[in-house]
Motif scaffolding. Structure first.
Motif, PDB file in Angstrom:
ATOM      1  N   GLY A  22      30.552  13.099   5.477  1.00 43.12           N
ATOM      2  CA  GLY A  22      31.373  13.116   4.117  1.00 43.12           C
ATOM      3  C   GLY A  22      30.837  14.674   3.532  1.00 43.12           C
ATOM      4  O   GLY A  22      30.579  15.606   4.472  1.00 43.12           O
ATOM      5  N   ASP A  23      31.627  14.791   2.418  1.00 44.90           N
ATOM      6  CA  ASP A  23      31.543  16.316   1.863  1.00 44.90           C
ATOM      7  C   ASP A  23      30.300  16.706   1.499  1.00 44.90           C
ATOM      8  O   ASP A  23      29.678  16.082   0.861  1.00 44.90           O
ATOM      9  CB  ASP A  23      32.606  16.322   0.903  1.00 44.90           C
ATOM     10  N   CYS A  24      29.705  17.802   2.259  1.00 45.69           N
ATOM     11  CA  CYS A  24      28.352  18.328   2.026  1.00 45.69           C
ATOM     12  C   CYS A  24      28.232  18.483   0.362  1.00 45.69           C
ATOM     13  O   CYS A  24      27.294  18.692  -0.297  1.00 45.69           O
ATOM     14  CB  CYS A  24      27.868  19.257   2.701  1.00 45.69           C
ATOM     15  N   ARG A  25      29.264  19.045  -0.162  1.00 45.69           N
ATOM     16  CA  ARG A  25      29.299  19.230  -1.760  1.00 45.69           C
ATOM     17  C   ARG A  25      28.984  18.177  -2.543  1.00 45.69           C
ATOM     18  O   ARG A  25      28.619  18.162  -3.653  1.00 45.69           O
ATOM     19  CB  ARG A  25      30.492  19.845  -2.039  1.00 45.69           C
TER      20      ARG A  25
ATOM     21  N   SER B  55      22.718  26.957   9.462  1.00 48.61           N
ATOM     22  CA  SER B  55      24.089  26.411   9.592  1.00 48.61           C
ATOM     23  C   SER B  55      24.999  27.246   9.989  1.00 48.61           C
ATOM     24  O   SER B  55      24.811  28.685   9.831  1.00 48.61           O
ATOM     25  CB  SER B  55      24.540  25.815   8.192  1.00 48.61           C
ATOM     26  N   ASP B  56      26.115  26.686  10.507  1.00 46.79           N
ATOM     27  CA  ASP B  56      27.346  27.497  11.321  1.00 46.79           C
ATOM     28  C   ASP B  56      28.484  27.118  10.229  1.00 46.79           C
ATOM     29  O   ASP B  56      29.287  26.200  10.784  1.00 46.79           O
ATOM     30  CB  ASP B  56      27.114  27.136  12.782  1.00 46.79           C
ATOM     31  N   PRO B  57      28.665  27.497   9.085  1.00 49.37           N
ATOM     32  CA  PRO B  57      29.928  27.017   8.330  1.00 49.37           C
ATOM     33  C   PRO B  57      31.213  27.446   8.794  1.00 49.37           C
ATOM     34  O   PRO B  57      31.322  28.257   9.788  1.00 49.37           O
ATOM     35  CB  PRO B  57      29.403  27.584   6.954  1.00 49.37           C
TER      36      PRO B  57
ATOM     37  N   HIS C  62      32.032  19.638  22.832  1.00 54.40           N
ATOM     38  CA  HIS C  62      32.440  18.906  22.196  1.00 54.40           C
ATOM     39  C   HIS C  62      33.204  19.390  20.836  1.00 54.40           C
ATOM     40  O   HIS C  62      33.887  18.441  20.078  1.00 54.40           O
ATOM     41  CB  HIS C  62      31.168  17.911  21.309  1.00 54.40           C
ATOM     42  N   HIS C  63      32.831  20.548  20.459  1.00 48.87           N
ATOM     43  CA  HIS C  63      33.544  21.002  19.235  1.00 48.87           C
ATOM     44  C   HIS C  63      34.106  22.666  19.629  1.00 48.87           C
ATOM     45  O   HIS C  63      33.201  23.205  20.426  1.00 48.87           O
ATOM     46  CB  HIS C  63      32.323  21.155  18.144  1.00 48.87           C
ATOM     47  N   PRO C  64      35.180  23.109  18.956  1.00 46.82           N
ATOM     48  CA  PRO C  64      35.487  24.551  19.362  1.00 46.82           C
ATOM     49  C   PRO C  64      34.505  25.551  19.147  1.00 46.82           C
ATOM     50  O   PRO C  64      34.842  26.363  19.684  1.00 46.82           O
ATOM     51  CB  PRO C  64      36.893  24.434  18.625  1.00 46.82           C
TER      52      PRO C  64
ATOM     53  N   GLY D 237      28.806  19.954  12.292  1.00 52.95           N
ATOM     54  CA  GLY D 237      29.769  19.810  13.539  1.00 52.95           C
ATOM     55  C   GLY D 237      29.296  18.841  14.375  1.00 52.95           C
ATOM     56  O   GLY D 237      29.127  17.707  14.183  1.00 52.95           O
ATOM     57  N   SER D 238      29.202  19.403  15.942  1.00 55.84           N
ATOM     58  CA  SER D 238      28.590  18.143  16.906  1.00 55.84           C
ATOM     59  C   SER D 238      27.181  17.999  16.951  1.00 55.84           C
ATOM     60  O   SER D 238      26.781  17.224  17.892  1.00 55.84           O
ATOM     61  CB  SER D 238      29.237  18.805  18.157  1.00 55.84           C
ATOM     62  N   GLY D 239      26.394  18.592  15.810  1.00 51.03           N
ATOM     63  CA  GLY D 239      25.040  18.264  15.732  1.00 51.03           C
ATOM     64  C   GLY D 239      24.259  18.961  16.536  1.00 51.03           C
ATOM     65  O   GLY D 239      22.863  18.943  16.810  1.00 51.03           O
ATOM     66  N   THR D 240      24.376  20.391  17.027  1.00 53.54           N
ATOM     67  CA  THR D 240      23.814  21.125  17.666  1.00 53.54           C
ATOM     68  C   THR D 240      22.290  21.646  17.054  1.00 53.54           C
ATOM     69  O   THR D 240      21.329  21.421  17.541  1.00 53.54           O
ATOM     70  CB  THR D 240      24.731  22.425  18.103  1.00 53.54           C
ATOM     71  N   THR D 241      22.341  21.929  15.718  1.00 49.57           N
ATOM     72  CA  THR D 241      21.278  22.331  14.946  1.00 49.57           C
ATOM     73  C   THR D 241      20.397  21.171  14.918  1.00 49.57           C
ATOM     74  O   THR D 241      19.224  21.300  14.997  1.00 49.57           O
ATOM     75  CB  THR D 241      21.782  22.671  13.523  1.00 49.57           C
TER      76      THR D 241
ATOM     77  N   CYS E 248      25.135  17.006   7.591  1.00 46.18           N
ATOM     78  CA  CYS E 248      26.398  16.593   6.731  1.00 46.18           C
ATOM     79  C   CYS E 248      27.613  16.986   7.856  1.00 46.18           C
ATOM     80  O   CYS E 248      27.658  18.235   8.121  1.00 46.18           O
ATOM     81  CB  CYS E 248      26.715  17.230   5.413  1.00 46.18           C
ATOM     82  N   GLU E 249      28.554  16.099   7.866  1.00 46.70           N
ATOM     83  CA  GLU E 249      29.833  16.590   8.740  1.00 46.70           C
ATOM     84  C   GLU E 249      30.536  15.771   7.908  1.00 46.70           C
ATOM     85  O   GLU E 249      30.806  14.578   7.834  1.00 46.70           O
ATOM     86  CB  GLU E 249      29.620  16.161   9.972  1.00 46.70           C
ATOM     87  N   ILE E 250      31.863  16.384   7.452  1.00 44.39           N
ATOM     88  CA  ILE E 250      33.063  15.802   7.126  1.00 44.39           C
ATOM     89  C   ILE E 250      34.243  15.330   7.779  1.00 44.39           C
ATOM     90  O   ILE E 250      34.776  14.277   7.616  1.00 44.39           O
ATOM     91  CB  ILE E 250      33.831  16.777   6.098  1.00 44.39           C
TER      92      ILE E 250
HETATM   93  C1  LIG Z   1      31.906  25.938  12.570  1.00 46.35           C
HETATM   94  S1  LIG Z   1      31.617  24.237  12.616  1.00 46.35           S
HETATM   95  C2  LIG Z   1      29.841  23.929  13.161  1.00 46.35           C
HETATM   96  C3  LIG Z   1      29.969  23.680  14.715  1.00 46.35           C
HETATM   97  C4  LIG Z   1      28.462  23.413  14.849  1.00 46.35           C
HETATM   98  N1  LIG Z   1      27.794  24.786  14.877  1.00 46.35           N
HETATM   99  C5  LIG Z   1      28.494  22.656  16.588  1.00 46.35           C
HETATM  100  O1  LIG Z   1      27.566  23.531  17.376  1.00 46.35           O
HETATM  101  O2  LIG Z   1      29.045  22.032  16.788  1.00 46.35           O
HETATM  102  C6  LIG Z   1      31.539  23.727  11.072  1.00 46.35           C
HETATM  103  C7  LIG Z   1      31.841  22.491  10.758  1.00 46.35           C
HETATM  104  O3  LIG Z   1      31.896  21.991   9.494  1.00 46.35           O
HETATM  105  C8  LIG Z   1      32.587  20.669   8.957  1.00 46.35           C
HETATM  106  N2  LIG Z   1      32.807  20.824   7.501  1.00 46.35           N
HETATM  107  C9  LIG Z   1      33.765  21.789   6.861  1.00 46.35           C
HETATM  108  N3  LIG Z   1      33.806  21.587   5.638  1.00 46.35           N
HETATM  109  C10 LIG Z   1      32.709  20.674   5.178  1.00 46.35           C
HETATM  110  C11 LIG Z   1      32.240  19.888   4.307  1.00 46.35           C
HETATM  111  N4  LIG Z   1      32.705  20.358   3.091  1.00 46.35           N
HETATM  112  N5  LIG Z   1      31.236  19.171   4.417  1.00 46.35           N
HETATM  113  C12 LIG Z   1      30.738  18.749   5.616  1.00 46.35           C
HETATM  114  N6  LIG Z   1      31.112  19.340   6.895  1.00 46.35           N
HETATM  115  C13 LIG Z   1      32.377  20.302   6.611  1.00 46.35           C
HETATM  116  C14 LIG Z   1      33.626  21.121   9.952  1.00 46.35           C
HETATM  117  O4  LIG Z   1      34.437  20.115  10.187  1.00 46.35           O
HETATM  118  C15 LIG Z   1      33.080  21.890  11.255  1.00 46.35           C
HETATM  119  O5  LIG Z   1      32.884  20.594  12.246  1.00 46.35           O
END
Ligand SMILES: C[S@@+](CC[C@H](N)C(=O)[O-])C[C@H]1O[C@@H](n2cnc3c(N)ncnc32)[C@H](O)[C@@H]1O
Length: 244
Positions: free
Chosen positions: A15-18, A32-34, A148-150, A178-182, A196-198
């Motif tokens: 869901g939305d982390c907010r 995090s890697d936002p 798994h993730h761009p 994202g793909s949960g690396t952290t 959290c991941e949306i």
């Molecule tokens: C830069 S990627 C993180 C990739 C991650 N470091 C990895 O290794 O896979 C940022 C992620 O934040 C998610 N995201 C964007 N806005 C979000 C929100 N409001 N709440 C939760 N996740 C969100 C995106 O779908 C995206 O997968």
């Protein structure tokens, strides 16, 4: 509706982390890697532009990348590591340190960045460097693992980031996992994790990767990695939420 899943000591929200952040207490560190808002900045119009033209960096668009990133909710935590912070440095306090990931490690530059930078709080003010080759098929490690993730980060990089945190930072939050690396790195480092991941696709991948990490036989950790779906946000919490 925010879905909550527990895997071992990890609590993962789809869901939305907010929506999730105000319900959490007891977080020691945000790592995090936002979404950096790069597609927003590259739109060249000073406003988010819908559609493929606004997302130049990735073939696959990333949620949140078409708007400027606001780090304000995260900088109040005791310890913080925020990747991409050079893209939103004007929104950060002047104090703090930097972690620099040299992803070329001596290889020639190409059209992509040679390094990535993370702003830090609570880990000292010195800039620290981590060299780890990550350039297409040329990788220092994790060879043969599916990408798994761009914008997937190396597990080794995130483990290094976690190793920079104070020893008492036992609960780590990645609001944009994202793909949960952290999460994988946190489990390997023996820390508790909240993610959290949306995007449902990436959330499911994160669950699988974190579960697999717990199940690796060479890791001496408990509890077992069984996955528990908790449909309500506040049901059966393993980590305290503000509602308790
Ligand atoms: C830069 S990627 C993180 C990739 C991650 N470091 C990895 O290794 O896979 C940022 C992620 O934040 C998610 N995201 C964007 N806005 C979000 C929100 N409001 N709440 C939760 N996740 C969100 C995106 O779908 C995206 O997968």
């Amino acid at each position: 509706m925010v879905e909550r899943v527990e895997i071992g000591d990890a609590v993962l929200f789809c869901g939305d982390c907010r929506d999730v952040l105000p319900t959490l207490t007891g977080v020691d560190a945000v790592v995090s890697d936002p979404p950096y808002g790069i597609a927003f900045r590259h739109s060249g119009k000073g406003a988010a532009v819908a559609g493929a033209k606004s997302v130049r960096r990735h073939a696959v668009s990333i949620a949140g990348d078409a708007e400027p990133f606001d780090p304000t909710p995260f900088i109040e935590y005791p310890a913080v590591v925020l990747f991409g912070a050079n893209h939103f440095a004007h929104r950060l306090p002047p104090s703090g340190g930097w972690l620099v990931w040299d992803k070329r490690d001596g290889m020639a530059s190409n059209s992509f960045s040679d390094c990535e930078m993370a702003w830090t709080k609570g880990v000292g003010n010195a800039a620290r460097l981590f060299r780890y080759l990550w350039n297409g098929v040329c990788q220092a490690g994790e060879k043969g693992n599916k990408r798994h993730h761009p914008t997937q980060k190396p597990i080794a990089l995130m483990q290094w980031c976690i190793s920079q945190l104070p020893m008492n930072a036992s609960v780590i939050l990645d609001p944009y996992m994202g793909s949960g690396t952290t999460g994988v790195a946190a489990v390997r480092c023996g820390r508790r994790f909240i993610g959290c991941e949306i995007d449902r696709r990436y959330f499911d991948i994160a669950c699988s990767r974190i579960e697999a990490t717990y199940q690796q036989a060479d890791l001496f950790m408990s509890p077992p990695a069984s996955r528990t779906a908790c449909p309500g946000l506040f049901d059966a919490p393993a980590i305290q939420t503000a509602a308790e």
